[in-house]
Scaffold this active site. Structure first.
Site, PDB file in Angstrom:
ATOM      1  N   HIS A 123       1.240  -1.603   0.143  1.00 57.10           N
ATOM      2  CA  HIS A 123       0.781   0.141  -0.208  1.00 57.10           C
ATOM      3  C   HIS A 123       0.828   1.186   0.024  1.00 57.10           C
ATOM      4  O   HIS A 123       1.642   1.167   0.302  1.00 57.10           O
ATOM      5  CB  HIS A 123      -0.925  -0.135   1.067  1.00 57.10           C
ATOM      6  CG  HIS A 123      -2.337   0.709   1.500  1.00 57.10           C
ATOM      7  ND1 HIS A 123      -1.521   2.266   1.588  1.00 57.10           N
ATOM      8  CD2 HIS A 123      -3.280   0.926   1.256  1.00 57.10           C
ATOM      9  CE1 HIS A 123      -3.086   3.046   1.933  1.00 57.10           C
ATOM     10  NE2 HIS A 123      -3.986   2.151   1.570  1.00 57.10           N
ATOM     11  N   ASP A 200       2.864  -5.426   8.112  1.00 53.30           N
ATOM     12  CA  ASP A 200       1.833  -3.704   7.684  1.00 53.30           C
ATOM     13  C   ASP A 200       0.248  -4.799   7.501  1.00 53.30           C
ATOM     14  O   ASP A 200      -0.152  -5.497   6.410  1.00 53.30           O
ATOM     15  CB  ASP A 200       1.888  -3.619   6.614  1.00 53.30           C
ATOM     16  CG  ASP A 200      -0.302  -2.448   6.126  1.00 53.30           C
ATOM     17  OD1 ASP A 200      -0.568  -2.595   6.659  1.00 53.30           O
ATOM     18  OD2 ASP A 200       0.119  -2.148   4.392  1.00 53.30           O
ATOM     19  N   GLN A 203      -4.972  -5.003   6.775  1.00 57.69           N
ATOM     20  CA  GLN A 203      -5.981  -5.323   6.517  1.00 57.69           C
ATOM     21  C   GLN A 203      -5.977  -7.193   7.328  1.00 57.69           C
ATOM     22  O   GLN A 203      -6.838  -7.931   7.101  1.00 57.69           O
ATOM     23  CB  GLN A 203      -5.816  -6.056   5.391  1.00 57.69           C
ATOM     24  CG  GLN A 203      -5.674  -4.980   3.841  1.00 57.69           C
ATOM     25  CD  GLN A 203      -7.219  -4.353   3.715  1.00 57.69           C
ATOM     26  OE1 GLN A 203      -8.382  -5.323   4.819  1.00 57.69           O
ATOM     27  NE2 GLN A 203      -7.275  -3.235   3.559  1.00 57.69           N
ATOM     28  N   LYS A 226     -10.448  -1.518  10.134  1.00 53.37           N
ATOM     29  CA  LYS A 226     -10.454  -2.283   9.455  1.00 53.37           C
ATOM     30  C   LYS A 226     -11.441  -2.752  10.439  1.00 53.37           C
ATOM     31  O   LYS A 226     -10.929  -4.474   9.469  1.00 53.37           O
ATOM     32  CB  LYS A 226      -9.424  -2.673   8.076  1.00 53.37           C
ATOM     33  CG  LYS A 226      -8.809  -1.401   8.048  1.00 53.37           C
ATOM     34  CD  LYS A 226      -7.696  -1.580   7.157  1.00 53.37           C
ATOM     35  CE  LYS A 226      -7.498  -0.538   5.850  1.00 53.37           C
ATOM     36  NZ  LYS A 226      -8.143   0.333   5.019  1.00 53.37           N
ATOM     37  N   CYS A 364      -4.989   2.638  -3.634  1.00 54.19           N
ATOM     38  CA  CYS A 364      -3.158   3.243  -2.629  1.00 54.19           C
ATOM     39  C   CYS A 364      -2.059   2.348  -2.912  1.00 54.19           C
ATOM     40  O   CYS A 364      -1.727   2.363  -1.978  1.00 54.19           O
ATOM     41  CB  CYS A 364      -3.878   3.302  -1.705  1.00 54.19           C
ATOM     42  SG  CYS A 364      -5.216   4.937  -1.468  1.00 54.19           S
TER      43      CYS A 364
END
Lengths: 406, 170
Positions: A123, A200, A203, A226, A364
């Protein structure tokens, strides 16, 4: 609580509405998930009963607010299985967490000639902070490519990792492709050359169990919104030894122990990294979301979402002119695609008029779009409250779009 | 030519007091679908006197317009190339048809007229005067997130005429 989708949906007031005269089919969960009543009520209850600043007052409200805020930190610790709450820094979200690491750890540690390795499916929030860090320090950004299926080319990892690699940034679950990356293996190889690893997890947290000790990652970042929590709150997990040696990211109240005009003594962990009045209600809502999610078996959630994804994939493959973008062997929750002759933004508008909320765009992740040679994709992304009815709405709307553009 | 309206979607439910309700078929009229599939004046104009690039970073729509303006300030030829959604492609295609043979004075008046058409708060009837075929894009009014798709080509054209450069609709 057993896994009963109708009962789950009943806990999301927002899902029970019509959009343009059609029942809402909310399939934009990778952008943000909806919030259950338990989370909304926790935030409301905090503002109605306990609102006060934290770590400051001696009065009852401040003590209640502080207790609730710190209880939320413990819930986040348990969610990630961190060793200590000292390793749990509240931030605005994944983006701020990554920027914190890039500024604090990165600026102090990187020198010209050092290398940062990211992947081709990151991202923008796991690309741009590192580019900015490279500009400040003279370090070099390198990229592990992805194959046609949307998987990392792991065979190239050993050649990209070297003694100059200081940090590896990798997404756990890709927002654009749904790919679940083998982060434990990447971390093992990165550590072998002495590099730190930031995962990261924006998600991932709503769709899989996370254990930072088992992964042995150095940094893990994720966002509450999220995973059924509020926007504006997220977490940076970092190993305590790293946080100890990192300089503060921002200066201000709460992050100090003693301030004089001559010198300032910083507060202990994790407060050293939490300057200013934090997002107290957000943290409490984050904690409520973790409690709520914890009332389900993560394996059942994952199985439900996997069934939806499999159904969506097989129905998508039956549509002529539909091209799936991202077909990794190990993936979850994301159906990304294009349709011949219909631009994703037209599909977005048409689907919206059918009550179907999806994302049309570059997600993104412009380098991912460039890798697959598309300007944008349509992305349907699933959460635990989605059903086959939502897929019916999606695929009926796609058929109508094709008829319209025929 | 296929049947003019293959789309059989129902009208959306009307909210009380909602004055300006458009259905999808008002947006994706057959003329628009046709111009998207078969854009007119598509491609490079080798002897262009003016050109400009337009980009909408939100959607990724990318257009390049070419013009040949004669000594009398008349648009002798106009072409475009690029990629984007149906609204941006059809709008650019219709624009090139509308501009061929027009004076720069007429361009400015069409530019203003088109802008009023797609941003007007009324039903559009007053705004369609003098716009001819361009009036089919009036439906975009009801889709605020798509207005920039329709206007990108016009801003790009304005930039090409007034100066060279990249137009952005942000």
């Amino acid at each position: 609580m057993s896994f009963d989708v109708a009962a789950i949906r009943a806990q999301f007031p927002i899902l029970d509405q019509q959009v343009h005269g059609r029942p809402l089919a909310y399939l934009d969960n990778a952008a943000t998930t909806q919030k259950p009543s338990a989370v909304i009520q926790a935030i409301q209850a905090y503002y109605q009963r306990d609102n006060a600043n934290v770590h400051r007052g001696v009065h009852a409200l401040s003590e209640r607010a502080t207790a609730a805020y710190e209880a939320a930190r413990e819930k986040v610790r348990a969610l990630l299985n961190a060793r200590s709450v000292r390793e749990i820094v509240f931030v605005r979200g994944t983006t701020e967490a990554i920027n914190l690491v890039a500024h604090s750890w990165g600026t102090a540690r990187l020198r010209a000639g050092d290398e940062i390795l990211i992947t081709g499916m990151e991202h923008h929030s796991n690309i741009v902070p590192w580019q900015m860090l490279c500009e400040r320090t003279g370090a070099r950004l390198r990229v592990l490519p992805i194959n046609d299926a949307g998987e990392l080319c792991l065979d190239q990892l050993p050649t990209l990792l070297n003694e100059r690699t200081r940090l590896v940034g990798v997404v756990h679950l890709s927002n654009a492709l749904g790919t679940i990356n083998p982060v434990a293996e990447i971390i093992r190889q990165a550590h072998a050359v002495g590099a730190r690893v930031l995962v990261d997890g924006a998600q991932a947290a709503a769709h899989m169990a996370i254990d930072v000790q088992q992964l042995d990652c150095d940094f893990y970042a994720t966002s509450a919104h999220k995973m059924y929590g509020p926007t504006g709150i997220g977490v940076l997990y970092a190993k305590e030894a790293l946080l100890d040696e990192m300089p503060p990211y921002q200066g201000g109240g709460d992050m100090i122990r003693v301030v004089t005009f001559e010198r300032t003594e910083y507060n202990e962990l994790p407060y050293k990294f939490e300057a200013g009045t934090p997002n107290i209600a957000g943290a409490i809502g984050f904690g409520a979301a973790i409690d709520w999610l914890g009332s389900f078996d993560m394996c059942e959630i994952a199985a439900h979402e996997q069934r939806l994804l499999q159904e969506a994939v097989s129905r998508a493959k039956a549509i002529p002119g539909l091209r799936l973008v991202g077909e990794a062997g190990h993936r979850a929750t994301v159906l990304s695609f294009t349709m011949e002759g219909i631009h994703p933004h037209d599909l977005g508008t048409i689907l919206d008029r059918e009550g179907v909320a999806i994302r049309a765009g570059h997600h993104c992740a412009m380098p991912v779009m460039q890798r697959f040679g598309v300007p944008a994709t349509v992305r349907a992304s699933f959460a635990l409250y989605n059903t086959s009815d939502d897929l019916d709405a999606l695929f009926q709307a796609l058929e109508r779009a094709q008829a319209m553009f025929a | 030519m296929p049947c003019s309206r293959p789309w059989n979607g129902r009208r959306p439910c009307l909210h009380e007091g909602e004055a300006n309700v458009f259905d999808l078929k008002d947006l994706y009229q057959q003329v628009i679908v046709d111009h998207n599939k078969h854009p007119r004046n598509f491609g490079r104009l080798e002897d262009a006197s003016h050109e400009a690039e337009g980009y909408n970073p939100l959607c990724g729509d990318r257009l390049h317009v070419y013009l040949k303006i004669d000594d009398q300030g008349r648009i002798e030829d106009v072409r475009f190339e690029g990629e984007g959604c149906a609204i941006s492609m059809a709008s650019a295609s219709l624009m090139t048809e509308a501009l061929k043979g027009r004076t720069l004075q007429e361009f400015r008046s069409l530019f203003e007229g088109f802008h009023a058409l797609v941003t007007s708060s009324g039903d559009g009837a007053d705004d369609e005067a003098g716009l001819g075929k361009l009036a089919v894009l009036g439906g975009v009014r009801a889709f605020p997130s798509r207005i920039k798709c329709a206007t990108l080509c016009w801003h790009t054209m304005k930039n090409a005429i007034e100066r060279s450069g990249v137009a952005r609709t942000e």
